[in-house]
Design a protein around this motif. Structure first.
Motif, short mmCIF file in Angstrom:
data_model
loop_
_atom_site.label_atom_id
_atom_site.label_comp_id
_atom_site.label_asym_id
_atom_site.label_seq_id
_atom_site.Cartn_x
_atom_site.Cartn_y
_atom_site.Cartn_z
N ASP A 134 37.83 39.52 10.19
CA ASP A 134 38.61 39.37 8.96
C ASP A 134 39.95 38.69 9.24
O ASP A 134 40.38 37.79 8.51
N GLY A 135 40.60 39.15 10.30
CA GLY A 135 41.91 38.58 10.63
C GLY A 135 41.84 37.10 10.92
O GLY A 135 42.68 36.32 10.48
N LYS A 136 40.83 36.70 11.67
CA LYS A 136 40.67 35.28 12.00
C LYS A 136 40.32 34.47 10.76
O LYS A 136 40.76 33.34 10.58
N ALA A 137 39.51 35.08 9.88
CA ALA A 137 39.06 34.36 8.68
C ALA A 137 40.20 34.17 7.68
O ALA A 137 40.33 33.09 7.08
N TYR A 138 41.02 35.20 7.49
CA TYR A 138 42.05 35.14 6.46
C TYR A 138 43.41 34.70 6.99
O TYR A 138 44.28 34.29 6.22
N GLY A 139 43.60 34.84 8.30
CA GLY A 139 44.78 34.27 8.93
C GLY A 139 46.09 34.97 8.68
O GLY A 139 47.14 34.48 9.10
N GLN A 140 46.08 36.09 7.99
CA GLN A 140 47.33 36.80 7.79
C GLN A 140 47.04 38.27 7.52
O GLN A 140 45.95 38.60 7.05
N PRO A 141 47.98 39.16 7.79
CA PRO A 141 49.21 38.85 8.51
C PRO A 141 48.98 38.83 10.01
O PRO A 141 48.27 39.69 10.52
N GLN A 142 49.52 37.87 10.69
CA GLN A 142 49.36 37.77 12.14
C GLN A 142 50.57 38.33 12.88
O GLN A 142 50.45 38.71 14.04
N ASN A 143 51.72 38.36 12.26
CA ASN A 143 52.94 38.75 12.96
C ASN A 143 53.18 40.25 12.87
O ASN A 143 53.78 40.75 11.91
N LEU A 144 52.75 40.99 13.87
CA LEU A 144 52.94 42.44 13.88
C LEU A 144 54.37 42.82 14.26
O LEU A 144 54.73 44.00 14.21
N ASP A 145 55.21 41.84 14.62
CA ASP A 145 56.62 42.08 14.90
C ASP A 145 57.49 41.86 13.66
O ASP A 145 58.73 41.90 13.77
N TYR A 146 56.89 41.62 12.52
CA TYR A 146 57.63 41.21 11.33
C TYR A 146 58.71 42.22 10.95
O TYR A 146 59.86 41.84 10.66
N LEU A 147 58.38 43.50 10.92
CA LEU A 147 59.36 44.51 10.54
C LEU A 147 60.52 44.57 11.54
O LEU A 147 61.69 44.66 11.15
N GLN A 148 60.18 44.53 12.81
CA GLN A 148 61.21 44.57 13.85
C GLN A 148 62.10 43.34 13.77
O GLN A 148 63.33 43.43 13.85
N GLN A 149 61.50 42.16 13.62
CA GLN A 149 62.28 40.93 13.55
C GLN A 149 63.21 40.93 12.34
O GLN A 149 64.34 40.41 12.41
N THR A 150 62.75 41.49 11.24
CA THR A 150 63.54 41.49 10.01
C THR A 150 64.59 42.59 10.01
O THR A 150 65.80 42.33 9.92
N LEU A 151 64.15 43.84 10.14
CA LEU A 151 65.05 44.98 9.99
C LEU A 151 66.02 45.15 11.16
O LEU A 151 67.16 45.60 10.96
N ASN A 152 65.58 44.82 12.37
CA ASN A 152 66.46 44.94 13.54
C ASN A 152 66.83 43.58 14.12
O ASN A 152 67.39 43.50 15.21
N GLY A 153 66.51 42.52 13.39
CA GLY A 153 66.86 41.18 13.81
C GLY A 153 67.80 40.52 12.80
O GLY A 153 69.02 40.62 12.91
N TRP A 154 67.22 39.85 11.81
CA TRP A 154 68.02 39.12 10.84
C TRP A 154 69.04 40.02 10.14
O TRP A 154 70.17 39.59 9.86
N PHE A 155 68.65 41.29 9.82
CA PHE A 155 69.57 42.17 9.11
C PHE A 155 70.83 42.45 9.91
O PHE A 155 71.86 42.84 9.36
N LEU A 156 70.76 42.25 11.24
CA LEU A 156 71.92 42.47 12.11
C LEU A 156 72.53 41.16 12.57
O LEU A 156 73.44 41.15 13.40
N GLY A 157 72.00 40.05 12.09
CA GLY A 157 72.54 38.76 12.48
C GLY A 157 71.98 38.24 13.79
O GLY A 157 72.56 37.34 14.39
N LEU A 158 70.85 38.79 14.23
CA LEU A 158 70.19 38.31 15.44
C LEU A 158 69.06 37.36 15.05
O LEU A 158 68.44 37.51 14.00
#
Length: 250
Positions: A202-226
Motif C-alpha cells: 500500500d505504501g509503495k502504491a500510494y506513496g504517502q505518507p513516507q516521512n515518519l520524521d514529520y512530527l519531529q521535524q515540525t514540532l521540534n524543528g521548524w517550531f524552534l527555528g531549526l
C-alpha cells in the motif's frame, strides 16, 4: 587571519548562539512526554519522537494528546531572521489567513517551510506554499496563488483543530496524511499508519505518507527555528528518503 575567515567565524558563532537559544532557552513543554531542552535526533521541547509517533510499532498510530496552546515555539520575527527567511515575503498572507481562521500566523509560516520550503511555485499534486489538497480551496481548484494557497492551508488547519480538540499531534500528522485505524482508510490492513507501512504494498502504491520524521521535524524543528532541510538535517530518527532499499523503513 583573512577578512573572509573572520566573517565566517562570526557567522558560525552567531549560528551556535542561535541554536543554543532555540534548544535551551525556550524551556520544555510540561505536557509532552520525553521533552528535553536540548533538541536531539529523537527528542526536543515538544516531546520525544517515540512519544509523538506512539503506536507505530504496534497496531498503528494512536496520536497522544498535546494541546496546541501549550506548544513551545519561537516568534515570527525570530523565525524570519533565521531558518524561515524565505517566508518573510509572504508574511502578509500568513497574517491575513491567520486573522480569518483565528490561527497565529507563525504556525502557517512553520508549515509552509516544512511543506514547500516557502516556495510559492512548488509543484506536485497539491501545489503552492501550503501543499494542501485541492478540496480545501473555495472552488475546489488548486492554484499557486499565494493568498488562496495560504487561506486553503489555514482553513484545513482550523478544521483539524476543531475536529481534534486542539490536539497538536493529530493536527500536524493529519496535515501530512497520517492516518489511524479509526480513519477507516482500509490501508495497511486497516491498522492505520505503522513503521512498516511506507515500504508495504500500500505504501509503495500510494506513496504517502513516507516521512515518519514529520512530527519531529515540525514540532521540534521548524517550531524552534531549526532547519531539518539544512544545517539540522539530523533531526528525526528515520531519515526517510522515500527508498525501501537495504532495509529502509521509508
Amino acid at each position: 587571519m583573512t577578512f573572509q575567515r573572520t566573517v565566517l567565524q562570526l557567522a558560525a558563532c552567531s549560528a551556535i548562539a542561535y541554536a543554543q537559544s532555540a534548544n535551551i532557552g525556550l524551556g520544555t513543554n510540561p505536557d509532552a512526554q520525553g521533552a528535553s531542552e536540548e533538541v536531539t535526533p529523537g527528542a526536543g521541547p515538544n516531546g520525544s519522537e517515540d512519544w509523538l509517533n506512539s503506536g507505530m510499532e504496534a497496531d498503528g498510530w494512536t496520536a497522544p494528546y498535546l494541546s496546541w496552546d501549550s506548544l513551545v515555539k519561537i516568534d515570527r520575527k525570530t523565525f524570519y531572521a533565521n531558518a524561515g527567511s524565505a517566508c518573510e515575503q509572504y508574511d502578509w498572507a500568513f497574517q491575513q489567513a491567520g486573522d480569518e481562521h483565528q490561527i497565529d500566523p507563525v504556525f502557517l509560516a512553520f508549515i509552509a517551510m516544512q511543506e514547500s520550503s516557502c516556495d510559492a511555485d512548488a509543484g506536485g499534486p497539491t501545489p503552492g506554499l501550503m501543499q494542501v489538497a485541492c478540496e480545501n480551496y473555495p472552488d475546489g481548484q488548486c492554484t499557486n496563488d499565494v493568498a488562496k494557497s495560504v487561506d486553503a492551508g489555514a482553513s484545513f488547519l482550523r478544521k483539524q483543530l476543531d475536529d481534534n480538540n486542539n490536539n497538536a499531534i493529530k493536527v500536524i500528522g493529519n496535515y501530512n496524511g497520517w492516518f489511524t485505524a479509526g480513519d477507516q482508510t482500509g490501508l495497511n490492513g486497516g491498522r492505520g499508519l505503522s513503521l512498516d507501512y511506507p515500504c508495504s504494498d500500500d505504501g509503495k502504491a500510494y506513496g504517502q505518507p513516507q516521512n515518519l520524521d514529520y512530527l519531529q521535524q515540525t514540532l521540534n524543528g521548524w517550531f524552534l527555528g531549526l532547519n531539518p532541510y539544512g544545517d539540522e538535517n539530523w533531526l528525526g530518527q528515520y531519515h526517510c528518503s522515500g527508498s525501501c532499499d537495504s532495509g529502509n523503513v521509508c
